[in-house]
Design an enzyme around this catalytic site. Structure first.
Site, PDB file in Angstrom:
ATOM      1  N   HIS A  93       0.819  -1.217   0.000  1.00  0.00           N
ATOM      2  CA  HIS A  93       0.000   0.000   0.000  1.00  0.00           C
ATOM      3  C   HIS A  93       0.851   1.265   0.000  1.00  0.00           C
ATOM      4  O   HIS A  93       0.341   2.354  -0.284  1.00  0.00           O
ATOM      5  CB  HIS A  93      -0.997  -0.011   1.171  1.00  0.00           C
ATOM      6  CG  HIS A  93      -0.422   0.304   2.517  1.00  0.00           C
ATOM      7  ND1 HIS A  93      -0.126  -0.661   3.454  1.00  0.00           N
ATOM      8  CD2 HIS A  93      -0.117   1.487   3.111  1.00  0.00           C
ATOM      9  CE1 HIS A  93       0.337  -0.096   4.545  1.00  0.00           C
ATOM     10  NE2 HIS A  93       0.367   1.217   4.357  1.00  0.00           N
ATOM     11  N   ASP A 124       0.230  -7.569   1.421  1.00  0.00           N
ATOM     12  CA  ASP A 124       0.628  -6.166   1.594  1.00  0.00           C
ATOM     13  C   ASP A 124       2.144  -6.018   1.676  1.00  0.00           C
ATOM     14  O   ASP A 124       2.671  -5.327   2.547  1.00  0.00           O
ATOM     15  CB  ASP A 124      -0.039  -5.543   2.822  1.00  0.00           C
ATOM     16  CG  ASP A 124      -0.018  -4.013   2.752  1.00  0.00           C
ATOM     17  OD1 ASP A 124       0.507  -3.471   1.765  1.00  0.00           O
ATOM     18  OD2 ASP A 124      -0.501  -3.363   3.692  1.00  0.00           O
ATOM     19  N   SER A 207       4.635   2.803   7.807  1.00  0.00           N
ATOM     20  CA  SER A 207       4.385   1.597   7.015  1.00  0.00           C
ATOM     21  C   SER A 207       5.589   1.242   6.161  1.00  0.00           C
ATOM     22  O   SER A 207       6.154   2.085   5.463  1.00  0.00           O
ATOM     23  CB  SER A 207       3.168   1.808   6.114  1.00  0.00           C
ATOM     24  OG  SER A 207       1.997   1.961   6.857  1.00  0.00           O
TER      25      SER A 207
END
Length: 355
Positions: A93, A124, A207
Site C-alpha cells: 500500500h 501487503d 508503514s
C-alpha cells in the site's frame, strides 16, 4: 535482551560475593552488611538503566542506515534495505499503483531513484530496487519471527508523518494476530495472518519500516495501527501491527528470484463474494458472486448464488469473517463448507487452493 539479563545477573552475583566477604571478617571500618547491600542496590539501578540505553543506541546506530523513506507521488512511507543489490522491501500500500519512486536514506538528504520489482497486495508486501546503491547503505539483518515473545522490547523505525529516521519504543504485545486491512488509503484490503502486535507507536509513514529487537534484527515490517471507532476511526494508541519477518523473507526472496510470488502459502477458496443481510439487516453470510474455473469451490460444486454460512468450525456472517477463516488454513487443507442453495442447506468438503 538476553545479553542485558546476563549482565544484570552478573552484577547481582558480584553483590552476593561482596556481602559474603563482609560476613567473613572485613575490617571494622567497613559499613554493615545492610548498609552495603542498600548502597550496592542503589548503584546497580543506574548502571542497569545505562546498559539498556546503550543497547537502544547501539541498535539504532546499527539498523537505522538500513531504513529508508519512500516517496510515491503523493504518498509517503518507509522501506528496509533487504540486500546489497539495492532491493528494498516495503508495504504494497506504500507503492500503490506507482512504478517509480524517490528514496531518501538515513545518512543523506540526496534523493535516490528506484523502480518497482513487484507488489503482492494479498500480503501487503512489495519490493522496489534502487537504481544506484550509495555508500553507507547496508542491508538489514532479518530475524526469526518464530522466536518473538510477548513482552520483548522492540523499536519501530521509519518516517512517521514525514519525519524521516524516527524511532519509537515499545514491547511485543501479542503474536499470531489475524488482521484485516482497510481499503484504499488505509491498506490493500488484505487479511493477513500471524501478525506481530506491538505497543511501539505506528503512525502514517511508518508503514514498510522496521520493527527491530535489541539484537538489531528486523522481526517485522510495521504495516498498520488499529482503528478505534470511538475516535472516529482514528488510530488506537499503542496498538500497531507488523508483518512477521519470516513472511517478509518468503515473499521478498520469491520476488527477487522470480519477479513475482510463486508460492504464497495462502489458502484460497476460489470465489468472489459479498456479504448479504437478513430481513433485520443483520449479516447473514457470503453470497457467491463468481466462481473461479477449476478453483477449490468449483471442484467442490459450489455455484454462483450459493450463500456460505459456515467454513470449518467458523460461522460466516461477512466476507471479512470468511477471509479471516481462510487465513488460518493452508493450501491443500480439506475443510467442510456449509452453504444454502434455493433455501436448502448443504455441506461439502473443499480442498483449498492457493492465492
Amino acid at each position: 535482551m538476553d545479553a542485558f539479563r546476563a549482565r544484570t545477573r552478573a552484577r547481582l552475583s558480584a553483590a552476593v560475593v561482596c556481602s559474603a566477604a563482609l560476613l567473613a571478617g572485613c575490617s571494622a571500618a567497613a559499613p554493615s552488611v545492610t548498609e552495603h547491600r542498600a548502597t550496592t542496590e542503589r548503584a546497580a539501578a543506574p548502571r542497569a538503566a545505562g546498559d539498556l540505553q546503550d543497547d537502544y543506541q547501539r541498535v539504532i546506530r546499527d539498523v537505522l542506515p538500513s531504513v529508508v523513506q519512500i516517496q510515491a507521488r503523493n504518498d509517503l512511507g518507509s522501506g528496509v534495505v533487504y540486500d546489497d543489490q539495492g532491493h528494498v522491501v516495503t508495504n504494497a500500500h506504500v507503492v500503490g499503483n506507482e512504478k517509480t519512486f524517490q528514496v531518501t536514506t538515513a545518512n543523506s538528504e540526496d534523493v535516490l531513484t528506484a523502480r518497482l520489482v513487484y507488489a503482492y497486495p494479498q500480503q501487503d508486501l512489495a519490493v522496489i530496487k534502487l537504481d544506484k546503491v550509495p555508500d553507507g547503505v547496508k542491508a538489514a539483518t532479518m530475524g526469526d519471527s518464530s522466536k518473538v515473545a510477548v513482552g520483548q522490547i522492540v523499536l519501530a523505525m521509519g518516517s512517521p508523518l514525514g519525519l524521516s529516521s524516527s524511532v519509537t519504543q515499545g514491547i511485543v504485545s501479542a503474536t499470531g494476530r489475524t488482521v484485516s486491512e482497510g481499503g484504499p488509503g488505509g491498506g490493500t484490503g488484505a487479511t493477513i495472518p500471524n501478525m506481530v502486535q506491538t505497543s511501539a507507536a505506528i503512525n502514517p509513514g511508518n508503514s514498510g519500516g522496521a520493527l527491530v529487537d535489541l539484537d538489531g534484527k528486523v522481526v517485522g515490517i510495521p504495516t498498520l495501527a488499529a482503528a478505534d471507532p470511538n475516535m472516529g476511526g482514528g488510530a488506537a494508541p499503542g496498538i500497531g501491527f507488523a508483518i512477521p519477518a519470516s513472511m517478509v523473507r518468503t515473499v521478498a526472496d520469491q520476488i527477487i528470484e522470480d519477479g513475482r510470488v510463486t508460492d504464497s502459502g495462502r489458502a484460497a477458496l476460489g470465489i468472489t463474494g459479498r456479504t448479504v443481510v437478513d430481513d433485520g439487516y443483520r449479516a447473514a453470510g457470503v453470497a457467491v458472486v463468481e466462481v473461479q474455473r477449476r478453483g477449490a469451490a468449483d471442484r467442490a460444486g459450489i455455484e454462483p448464488g450459493d450463500i456460505i454460512t459456515r467454513f470449518g468450525r467458523t460461522d460466516i456472517g461477512t466476507i471479512t469473517s470468511l477471509t479471516e477463516a481462510l487465513a488460518a488454513e493452508k493450501p491443500g487443507d480439506r475443510v467442510p463448507v456449509t452453504y444454502t442453495r434455493s433455501g436448502d442447506e448443504k455441506t461439502v468438503d473443499v480442498t483449498l487452493g492457493e492465492q
